[in-house]
Write a protein that holds these residues in place. Sequence first.
Motif, PDB file in Angstrom:
ATOM      1  N   TYR A 184       0.818  -1.216   0.000  1.00  0.00           N
ATOM      2  CA  TYR A 184       0.000   0.000   0.000  1.00  0.00           C
ATOM      3  C   TYR A 184       0.851   1.265   0.000  1.00  0.00           C
ATOM      4  O   TYR A 184       0.384   2.344   0.357  1.00  0.00           O
ATOM      5  N   GLY A 185       2.123   1.130  -0.396  1.00  0.00           N
ATOM      6  CA  GLY A 185       2.982   2.294  -0.587  1.00  0.00           C
ATOM      7  C   GLY A 185       3.515   2.928   0.682  1.00  0.00           C
ATOM      8  O   GLY A 185       3.960   4.075   0.649  1.00  0.00           O
ATOM      9  N   ILE A 186       3.484   2.202   1.799  1.00  0.00           N
ATOM     10  CA  ILE A 186       3.999   2.742   3.062  1.00  0.00           C
ATOM     11  C   ILE A 186       5.372   2.131   3.335  1.00  0.00           C
ATOM     12  O   ILE A 186       5.536   0.910   3.302  1.00  0.00           O
ATOM     13  N   ASP A 187       6.348   2.977   3.583  1.00  0.00           N
ATOM     14  CA  ASP A 187       7.721   2.537   3.813  1.00  0.00           C
ATOM     15  C   ASP A 187       8.229   3.153   5.109  1.00  0.00           C
ATOM     16  O   ASP A 187       7.772   4.234   5.517  1.00  0.00           O
ATOM     17  N   LEU A 188       9.129   2.484   5.759  1.00  0.00           N
ATOM     18  CA  LEU A 188       9.657   3.015   7.022  1.00  0.00           C
ATOM     19  C   LEU A 188      11.077   2.534   7.261  1.00  0.00           C
ATOM     20  O   LEU A 188      11.516   1.525   6.703  1.00  0.00           O
ATOM     21  N   VAL A 189      11.780   3.275   8.110  1.00  0.00           N
ATOM     22  CA  VAL A 189      13.138   2.902   8.491  1.00  0.00           C
ATOM     23  C   VAL A 189      13.424   3.461   9.884  1.00  0.00           C
ATOM     24  O   VAL A 189      12.883   4.510  10.267  1.00  0.00           O
ATOM     25  N   CYS A 190      14.251   2.764  10.624  1.00  0.00           N
ATOM     26  CA  CYS A 190      14.822   3.296  11.858  1.00  0.00           C
ATOM     27  C   CYS A 190      16.336   3.279  11.697  1.00  0.00           C
ATOM     28  O   CYS A 190      16.875   2.425  10.985  1.00  0.00           O
ATOM     29  N   GLY A 226      35.309  -3.052  29.509  1.00  0.00           N
ATOM     30  CA  GLY A 226      34.280  -3.846  30.173  1.00  0.00           C
ATOM     31  C   GLY A 226      32.994  -3.083  30.388  1.00  0.00           C
ATOM     32  O   GLY A 226      32.183  -3.442  31.246  1.00  0.00           O
ATOM     33  N   ASP A 227      32.779  -2.028  29.606  1.00  0.00           N
ATOM     34  CA  ASP A 227      31.615  -1.166  29.804  1.00  0.00           C
ATOM     35  C   ASP A 227      30.758  -1.144  28.534  1.00  0.00           C
ATOM     36  O   ASP A 227      31.006  -1.882  27.576  1.00  0.00           O
ATOM     37  N   SER A 228      29.738  -0.282  28.507  1.00  0.00           N
ATOM     38  CA  SER A 228      28.824  -0.215  27.378  1.00  0.00           C
ATOM     39  C   SER A 228      28.375   1.221  27.154  1.00  0.00           C
ATOM     40  O   SER A 228      28.617   2.099  27.990  1.00  0.00           O
ATOM     41  N   LEU A 229      27.693   1.446  26.012  1.00  0.00           N
ATOM     42  CA  LEU A 229      27.212   2.782  25.662  1.00  0.00           C
ATOM     43  C   LEU A 229      25.740   2.756  25.282  1.00  0.00           C
ATOM     44  O   LEU A 229      25.228   1.738  24.808  1.00  0.00           O
ATOM     45  N   GLY A 230      25.073   3.904  25.473  1.00  0.00           N
ATOM     46  CA  GLY A 230      23.697   4.065  25.038  1.00  0.00           C
ATOM     47  C   GLY A 230      23.650   4.775  23.706  1.00  0.00           C
ATOM     48  O   GLY A 230      24.684   5.023  23.081  1.00  0.00           O
ATOM     49  N   GLY A 231      22.445   5.125  23.264  1.00  0.00           N
ATOM     50  CA  GLY A 231      22.325   5.802  21.973  1.00  0.00           C
ATOM     51  C   GLY A 231      20.920   6.295  21.713  1.00  0.00           C
ATOM     52  O   GLY A 231      20.032   6.174  22.561  1.00  0.00           O
ATOM     53  N   ILE A 232      20.717   6.861  20.530  1.00  0.00           N
ATOM     54  CA  ILE A 232      19.408   7.340  20.102  1.00  0.00           C
ATOM     55  C   ILE A 232      19.100   6.758  18.728  1.00  0.00           C
ATOM     56  O   ILE A 232      19.947   6.786  17.830  1.00  0.00           O
ATOM     57  N   VAL A 233      17.893   6.223  18.589  1.00  0.00           N
ATOM     58  CA  VAL A 233      17.421   5.664  17.319  1.00  0.00           C
ATOM     59  C   VAL A 233      16.261   6.518  16.824  1.00  0.00           C
ATOM     60  O   VAL A 233      15.341   6.827  17.582  1.00  0.00           O
ATOM     61  N   GLU A 234      16.333   6.915  15.556  1.00  0.00           N
ATOM     62  CA  GLU A 234      15.257   7.694  14.944  1.00  0.00           C
ATOM     63  C   GLU A 234      14.438   6.812  14.019  1.00  0.00           C
ATOM     64  O   GLU A 234      14.979   5.954  13.327  1.00  0.00           O
ATOM     65  N   GLY A 235      13.111   7.048  14.013  1.00  0.00           N
ATOM     66  CA  GLY A 235      12.222   6.343  13.109  1.00  0.00           C
ATOM     67  C   GLY A 235      11.574   7.305  12.139  1.00  0.00           C
ATOM     68  O   GLY A 235      11.206   8.422  12.512  1.00  0.00           O
ATOM     69  N   ARG A 236      11.460   6.898  10.870  1.00  0.00           N
ATOM     70  CA  ARG A 236      10.814   7.713   9.843  1.00  0.00           C
ATOM     71  C   ARG A 236       9.864   6.835   9.029  1.00  0.00           C
ATOM     72  O   ARG A 236      10.245   5.748   8.594  1.00  0.00           O
ATOM     73  N   ILE A 237       8.634   7.303   8.858  1.00  0.00           N
ATOM     74  CA  ILE A 237       7.604   6.539   8.155  1.00  0.00           C
ATOM     75  C   ILE A 237       7.020   7.414   7.047  1.00  0.00           C
ATOM     76  O   ILE A 237       6.499   8.499   7.312  1.00  0.00           O
ATOM     77  N   SER A 238       7.110   6.943   5.822  1.00  0.00           N
ATOM     78  CA  SER A 238       6.584   7.704   4.682  1.00  0.00           C
ATOM     79  C   SER A 238       5.399   6.970   4.058  1.00  0.00           C
ATOM     80  O   SER A 238       5.273   5.754   4.177  1.00  0.00           O
TER      81      SER A 238
END
Length: 369
Positions: free
Chosen positions: A148-154, A208-220
């Motif tokens: 139905y022509g809907i696309d998305l990505v994160c 021995g450690d870890s990192l966080g982050g930010i994820v963006e979502g886009r829906i067309s």
Amino acid sequence: MAGNSFGEAFRITTWGESHGAAIGVVIDGAVPGISLSEEDIQKELNRRKPGQSAVSTARQESDAVSILSGVFEGKTIGTPILLMVPNEDHDSSAYEDIRDTPRPGHADFGYFCKYKIRDHRGGGRSSGRETAGRVAAGAVAKKILSEYGIDLVCHVVQIGTEKADADLLNNLAVGEIKERIERNPVRCADPAAAAIMEKAVLSAAKDGDSLGGIVEGRISGVFAGLGETVFDKLDADLAKAIMSIGAVKGFEVGDGFAAAVATGSQFNDKFMYDGNEVITKTNHCGGILGGISTGMEIRFRAAVKPTPSVACLQETVNLKTGQNTTLAIKGRHDPVIAPRLVPVAEAMAAIVILDHLLRHKMIETKQES
């Protein structure tokens, strides 16, 4: 145990534990007549599976999916779809030392307080391994939406303090971002920033450690008018979907928290005609106003916490002895969650959009020639 299902017209129920025999999902409400194969689902699971690079866990899982019901002669038939993924490479021995010791940053303590019993092996039901079922269901939702022509990505826009170039990303279409993010292990569409992010992750892992982050979502491709104005707001359901992912601790739509320091005249998106179509000159609202889509691209962001399983010595308690203690977590863990969360967030976003389309009867049985 409640809370294993999500959605109304398109409803998913995930099942299984991290170190059990298998995990999977039951999907109810899939549109009949859509071509669907195990390969369609596998390509999405391959994006989520462990062992892909130095910035992910070393656990090796093929995550080979089997369709056990709901598909006949290569097409959905409208009955529940059962998808199963075996667990093949789980080592429970590393978790014996924490049977009675809740890990800081994990669901262990709250889970035990609620149920008085828990599967301590890899986190059991609260493990990130559960998300394989979501991704499998999301693959089905994506396949239907694409018709139905809907696309998305994160995609990853920040890891630790390292940020992608916002101007570069804003000039990229959804399809361009989809191509770019699979070229590097951190799934960032800005190649220069991606290289710096990868180095930062490897440095943290070495310590021995870890990192966080930010994820963006886009829906067309989502037309104006999807969603409701009160409790079933489109952005509210997106928030629930994304916040239901274990590592997510923050969520915003459009400019989100930047709205707090803007004036109304700055933040309001002015309407205009583009031919016969009404659009907005800007998109501060992220494609949703009053809980209903505007027809503009839908945008959201999720803050992803650092992986709580770290090798550093941490303070905790022993629930059996009633004493304070310390632990250093063993086993195989991601030094950063954000890159592997990308396909999970895409899956949950796709499920929300499809669910709303079906609830408003905007998608019917697919008639294919």
